[in-house]
Design a protein around this motif. Structure first.
Motif, PDB file in Angstrom:
ATOM      1  N   GLY A   1       0.830  -1.208   0.000  1.00 28.50           N
ATOM      2  CA  GLY A   1       0.000   0.000   0.000  1.00 28.50           C
ATOM      3  C   GLY A   1       0.863   1.257   0.000  1.00 28.50           C
ATOM      4  N   PHE A   2       0.199   2.382   0.156  1.00 30.75           N
ATOM      5  CA  PHE A   2       0.859   3.684   0.026  1.00 30.75           C
ATOM      6  C   PHE A   2       1.940   3.883   1.101  1.00 30.75           C
ATOM      7  N   ILE A   3       1.524   3.942   2.364  1.00 31.97           N
ATOM      8  CA  ILE A   3       2.487   4.265   3.423  1.00 31.97           C
ATOM      9  C   ILE A   3       3.488   3.117   3.593  1.00 31.97           C
TER      10      ILE A   3
ATOM     11  N   TYR B   1      -9.795  -2.518  -2.690  1.00 37.40           N
ATOM     12  CA  TYR B   1     -10.388  -1.236  -2.261  1.00 37.40           C
ATOM     13  C   TYR B   1     -10.032  -0.131  -3.264  1.00 37.40           C
ATOM     14  N   TYR B   2      -8.775  -0.146  -3.724  1.00 39.70           N
ATOM     15  CA  TYR B   2      -8.442   0.632  -4.923  1.00 39.70           C
ATOM     16  C   TYR B   2      -7.623  -0.268  -5.826  1.00 39.70           C
ATOM     17  N   ASP B   3      -7.363   0.196  -7.058  1.00 42.74           N
ATOM     18  CA  ASP B   3      -6.821  -0.704  -8.079  1.00 42.74           C
ATOM     19  C   ASP B   3      -5.525  -1.393  -7.626  1.00 42.74           C
TER      20      ASP B   3
ATOM     21  N   ILE C   1      -1.756  -0.581  -8.676  1.00 42.28           N
ATOM     22  CA  ILE C   1      -0.875   0.374  -7.980  1.00 42.28           C
ATOM     23  C   ILE C   1      -0.027  -0.393  -6.958  1.00 42.28           C
ATOM     24  N   LYS C   2      -0.645  -1.370  -6.300  1.00 52.95           N
ATOM     25  CA  LYS C   2       0.062  -2.141  -5.261  1.00 52.95           C
ATOM     26  C   LYS C   2       1.124  -3.045  -5.893  1.00 52.95           C
ATOM     27  N   ARG C   3       0.789  -3.626  -7.055  1.00 58.23           N
ATOM     28  CA  ARG C   3       1.789  -4.472  -7.737  1.00 58.23           C
ATOM     29  C   ARG C   3       2.977  -3.617  -8.177  1.00 58.23           C
TER      30      ARG C   3
ATOM     31  N   GLY D   1      -0.766 -12.413   1.205  1.00 55.30           N
ATOM     32  CA  GLY D   1      -1.566 -13.108   2.208  1.00 55.30           C
ATOM     33  C   GLY D   1      -2.227 -12.102   3.127  1.00 55.30           C
ATOM     34  N   SER D   2      -3.103 -12.627   3.996  1.00 52.24           N
ATOM     35  CA  SER D   2      -3.900 -11.759   4.858  1.00 52.24           C
ATOM     36  C   SER D   2      -3.411 -11.784   6.302  1.00 52.24           C
ATOM     37  N   ILE D   3      -3.487 -10.614   6.949  1.00 53.46           N
ATOM     38  CA  ILE D   3      -3.124 -10.532   8.370  1.00 53.46           C
ATOM     39  C   ILE D   3      -4.130 -11.270   9.248  1.00 53.46           C
TER      40      ILE D   3
ATOM     41  N   ARG E   1     -12.966  -6.619  10.929  1.00 51.63           N
ATOM     42  CA  ARG E   1     -12.225  -7.885  10.763  1.00 51.63           C
ATOM     43  C   ARG E   1     -10.742  -7.620  10.492  1.00 51.63           C
ATOM     44  N   ILE E   2     -10.472  -6.707   9.582  1.00 49.15           N
ATOM     45  CA  ILE E   2      -9.070  -6.472   9.201  1.00 49.15           C
ATOM     46  C   ILE E   2      -8.350  -5.660  10.288  1.00 49.15           C
ATOM     47  N   ASN E   3      -8.992  -4.587  10.742  1.00 53.96           N
ATOM     48  CA  ASN E   3      -8.270  -3.624  11.586  1.00 53.96           C
ATOM     49  C   ASN E   3      -8.145  -4.054  13.045  1.00 53.96           C
TER      50      ASN E   3
ATOM     51  N   ASN F   1       2.493   0.607  15.093  1.00 52.67           N
ATOM     52  CA  ASN F   1       1.124   0.463  14.614  1.00 52.67           C
ATOM     53  C   ASN F   1       0.629   1.750  13.959  1.00 52.67           C
ATOM     54  N   ALA F   2      -0.124   1.589  12.852  1.00 52.28           N
ATOM     55  CA  ALA F   2      -0.690   2.764  12.176  1.00 52.28           C
ATOM     56  C   ALA F   2      -2.045   3.090  12.782  1.00 52.28           C
ATOM     57  N   SER F   3      -2.112   4.172  13.550  1.00 50.26           N
ATOM     58  CA  SER F   3      -3.409   4.664  14.018  1.00 50.26           C
ATOM     59  C   SER F   3      -3.769   5.904  13.190  1.00 50.26           C
TER      60      SER F   3
ATOM     61  N   THR G   1      -4.093  12.628   7.801  1.00 51.43           N
ATOM     62  CA  THR G   1      -4.214  12.535   6.327  1.00 51.43           C
ATOM     63  C   THR G   1      -2.876  12.640   5.577  1.00 51.43           C
ATOM     64  N   VAL G   2      -2.385  11.482   5.176  1.00 53.09           N
ATOM     65  CA  VAL G   2      -1.053  11.394   4.569  1.00 53.09           C
ATOM     66  C   VAL G   2      -1.177  11.456   3.042  1.00 53.09           C
ATOM     67  N   TYR G   3      -0.236  12.181   2.396  1.00 57.21           N
ATOM     68  CA  TYR G   3      -0.289  12.305   0.939  1.00 57.21           C
ATOM     69  C   TYR G   3       1.127  12.290   0.381  1.00 57.21           C
TER      70      TYR G   3
HETATM   71  N1  LIG Z   1      -3.164   7.549   4.259  1.00 51.91           N
HETATM   72  C1  LIG Z   1      -3.677   8.198   5.302  1.00 51.91           C
HETATM   73  O1  LIG Z   1      -4.033   9.363   5.198  1.00 51.91           O
HETATM   74  C2  LIG Z   1      -3.822   7.523   6.645  1.00 51.91           C
HETATM   75  C3  LIG Z   1      -4.242   8.310   7.729  1.00 51.91           C
HETATM   76  C4  LIG Z   1      -4.384   7.709   8.978  1.00 51.91           C
HETATM   77  C5  LIG Z   1      -4.089   6.371   9.131  1.00 51.91           C
HETATM   78  N2  LIG Z   1      -3.703   5.626   8.065  1.00 51.91           N
HETATM   79  C6  LIG Z   1      -3.409   4.204   8.269  1.00 51.91           C
HETATM   80  O2  LIG Z   1      -2.127   3.930   7.733  1.00 51.91           O
HETATM   81  C7  LIG Z   1      -2.097   2.605   7.208  1.00 51.91           C
HETATM   82  C8  LIG Z   1      -1.676   2.630   5.750  1.00 51.91           C
HETATM   83  O3  LIG Z   1      -2.587   3.439   5.013  1.00 51.91           O
HETATM   84  P1  LIG Z   1      -2.414   3.687   3.456  1.00 51.91           P
HETATM   85  O4  LIG Z   1      -2.893   5.050   3.165  1.00 51.91           O
HETATM   86  O5  LIG Z   1      -1.071   3.270   3.044  1.00 51.91           O
HETATM   87  O6  LIG Z   1      -3.519   2.690   2.896  1.00 51.91           O
HETATM   88  P2  LIG Z   1      -3.402   1.592   1.752  1.00 51.91           P
HETATM   89  O7  LIG Z   1      -4.798   1.112   1.523  1.00 51.91           O
HETATM   90  O8  LIG Z   1      -2.636   2.120   0.595  1.00 51.91           O
HETATM   91  O9  LIG Z   1      -2.533   0.454   2.434  1.00 51.91           O
HETATM   92  C9  LIG Z   1      -3.102  -0.563   3.232  1.00 51.91           C
HETATM   93  C10 LIG Z   1      -2.668  -1.889   2.657  1.00 51.91           C
HETATM   94  O10 LIG Z   1      -3.201  -2.932   3.465  1.00 51.91           O
HETATM   95  C11 LIG Z   1      -3.540  -3.996   2.609  1.00 51.91           C
HETATM   96  N3  LIG Z   1      -4.512  -4.873   3.269  1.00 51.91           N
HETATM   97  C12 LIG Z   1      -5.850  -4.684   3.426  1.00 51.91           C
HETATM   98  N4  LIG Z   1      -6.374  -5.743   4.052  1.00 51.91           N
HETATM   99  C13 LIG Z   1      -5.347  -6.591   4.321  1.00 51.91           C
HETATM  100  C14 LIG Z   1      -5.269  -7.870   4.929  1.00 51.91           C
HETATM  101  N5  LIG Z   1      -6.360  -8.479   5.416  1.00 51.91           N
HETATM  102  N6  LIG Z   1      -4.069  -8.472   5.009  1.00 51.91           N
HETATM  103  C15 LIG Z   1      -2.946  -7.875   4.488  1.00 51.91           C
HETATM  104  N7  LIG Z   1      -2.979  -6.684   3.891  1.00 51.91           N
HETATM  105  C16 LIG Z   1      -4.162  -6.042   3.805  1.00 51.91           C
HETATM  106  C17 LIG Z   1      -4.116  -3.338   1.375  1.00 51.91           C
HETATM  107  O11 LIG Z   1      -4.085  -4.215   0.253  1.00 51.91           O
HETATM  108  C18 LIG Z   1      -3.203  -2.127   1.239  1.00 51.91           C
HETATM  109  O12 LIG Z   1      -2.152  -2.386   0.334  1.00 51.91           O
HETATM  110  C19 LIG Z   1      -3.485   2.040   7.437  1.00 51.91           C
HETATM  111  O13 LIG Z   1      -3.480   1.336   8.655  1.00 51.91           O
HETATM  112  C20 LIG Z   1      -4.360   3.268   7.567  1.00 51.91           C
HETATM  113  O14 LIG Z   1      -5.515   3.010   8.328  1.00 51.91           O
HETATM  114  C21 LIG Z   1      -3.556   6.181   6.817  1.00 51.91           C
END
Ligand SMILES: NC(=O)c1ccc[n+]([C@@H]2O[C@H](COP(=O)([O-])OP(=O)(O)OC[C@H]3O[C@@H](n4cnc5c(N)ncnc54)[C@H](O)[C@@H]3O)[C@@H](O)[C@H]2O)c1
Length: 327
Positions: free
Chosen positions: A10-12, A36-38, A41-43, A62-64, A103-105, A126-128, A182-184
């Motif tokens: 993912g992004f961060i 959730y989005y395309d 981008i992740k690949r 795999g899934s957490i 479930r995920i979070n 941890n990402a909060s 809000t990260v960008y």
């Molecule tokens: N971007 C922001 O503005 C922001 C702000 C506050 C908190 N956060 C937190 O930071 C973290 C990263 O956010 P991001 O913007 O990079 O989002 P993101 O959606 O780009 O990254 C999250 C990644 O988690 C993966 N994922 C989802 N379900 C999963 C599962 N069951 N098992 C394994 N992987 C799974 C997704 O495929 C995705 O690649 C998240 O925890 C988000 O809640 C982000």
């Protein structure tokens, strides 16, 4: 060090993985490539890490929430530190599907924490989220502000902070929760204001504003977020704590739209739609705790960072824009 980044496609997570690889660490990213989005981008993000890291990089699809996969990954790579970034991000997504966010979070986080405890990892970061504040009574938010989450997503993030603290206190897993504002930046999630406004301006379409546009946000540049995460790799100064990670700068959504129209040389055209009840009205970080504990020093102002994002967007428009549009 051997570092696991969950949500590392993912992004961060992918930006953290990039920096860890630059510094010579061994990195394994684990991600389910959620749609959730395309996922293209992740690949792309995984391929970048693979190109940069070579044999120091591994990817696990795999899934957490899958206990066996998590345990095997941590053991096989003898993981020292976990950056836990996997999540169902986004307030609106959680309103539509609260079970998935839960479930995920939360269940996913507990699965990772348990495996981390059994392996004896050195630290889990941890990402909060700033969403845990809801509409707090005073701005900027300090960590000990009253918390009143307004969305299922925010509840999962606050629950996650509590789980992390408990694992620190009674299972001997050093944990730190970072409340991101809000990260960008490059390769950011498509379904966010900065990407949407940029795409619309470059296409000559009006920018869509939820509500009156006078809500304000503390947008944080990804480079500052990565700095905060990397600062925690080897220090125990923040173990058991929660830290605000914001820019400490602030902008209204209409001002953001004006700025993006200006830097894209586009007409300033807005289309107003319904406000989102689950969104906080304002977010603004007090980062004095992070400054004191980990020397966090946000260096990118919102206007400067958004201008550099627009430059990046133009240079990467060919591959990124179609994926933004599909997301
Ligand atoms: N971007 C922001 O503005 C922001 C702000 C506050 C908190 N956060 C937190 O930071 C973290 C990263 O956010 P991001 O913007 O990079 O989002 P993101 O959606 O780009 O990254 C999250 C990644 O988690 C993966 N994922 C989802 N379900 C999963 C599962 N069951 N098992 C394994 N992987 C799974 C997704 O495929 C995705 O690649 C998240 O925890 C988000 O809640 C982000």
């Amino acid at each position: 060090m051997n570092v696991l980044v969950t949500g590392g496609a993912g992004f961060i997570g992918s930006h953290i993985a990039d920096r860890l690889l630059e510094q010579g660490h061994h990195v394994v990213t684990l991600d389910v490539l959620d749609s959730y989005y395309d996922p293209a981008i992740k690949r792309h993000n995984v391929q970048r890490c693979s190109d940069a890291g070579g044999e120091r990089f591994a990817f696990v699809e795999g899934s957490i929430t899958d206990e066996q996969t998590i345990r095997e990954t941590i053991t096989h790579h003898d993981v020292d530190v976990i950056y836990h970034k996997a999540a169902q991000a986004g307030v609106r997504a959680s309103v539509k599907n609260p079970h998935k966010a839960h479930r995920i979070n939360t269940t996913g986080l507990v699965t990772v924490l348990q495996a981390a405890a059994d392996h004896g990892v050195d630290r889990l970061i941890n990402a909060s989220s700033s969403s845990v504040y809801g509409d707090a009574s005073s701005l900027p938010y300090k960590e000990d502000e009253r918390l009143r989450p307004r969305s299922p997503y925010a509840v999962t993030k606050l629950t996650g902070e509590h789980y992390c603290r408990v694992w620190h206190d009674i299972y001997d897993v050093p944990t730190v929760s970072l409340r991101y504002f809000t990260v960008y930046g490059p390769r950011m999630r498509p379904n966010m204001a900065i990407t949407n406004f940029t795409a619309k301006c470059l296409e000559g379409e009006p920018m869509e504003i939820y509500g009156d546009g006078r809500q304000s946000r503390d947008f944080t540049h990804i480079d500052d977020v990565v700095d905060a995460n990397l600062a925690l790799l080897e220090t125990d100064a923040a173990d058991g704590e929660v830290l605000n990670i914001g820019s400490s700068d602030n902008i209204t959504i209409v001002e953001l739209a004006e700025h993006i129209a200006k830097v894209t040389d586009s007409e300033f055209a807005l289309e107003y739609t319904e406000p989102v009840a689950a969104d906080a009205r304002h977010t603004h970080a007090d980062v004095s705790k992070a400054r004191a504990v980990i020397d966090y020093d946000p260096s990118v102002s919102i206007r400067e960072g958004v201008s550099s994002f627009v430059d990046w967007y133009r240079r990467n428009r060919e591959w990124y824009e179609p994926l933004v549009r599909q997301s």
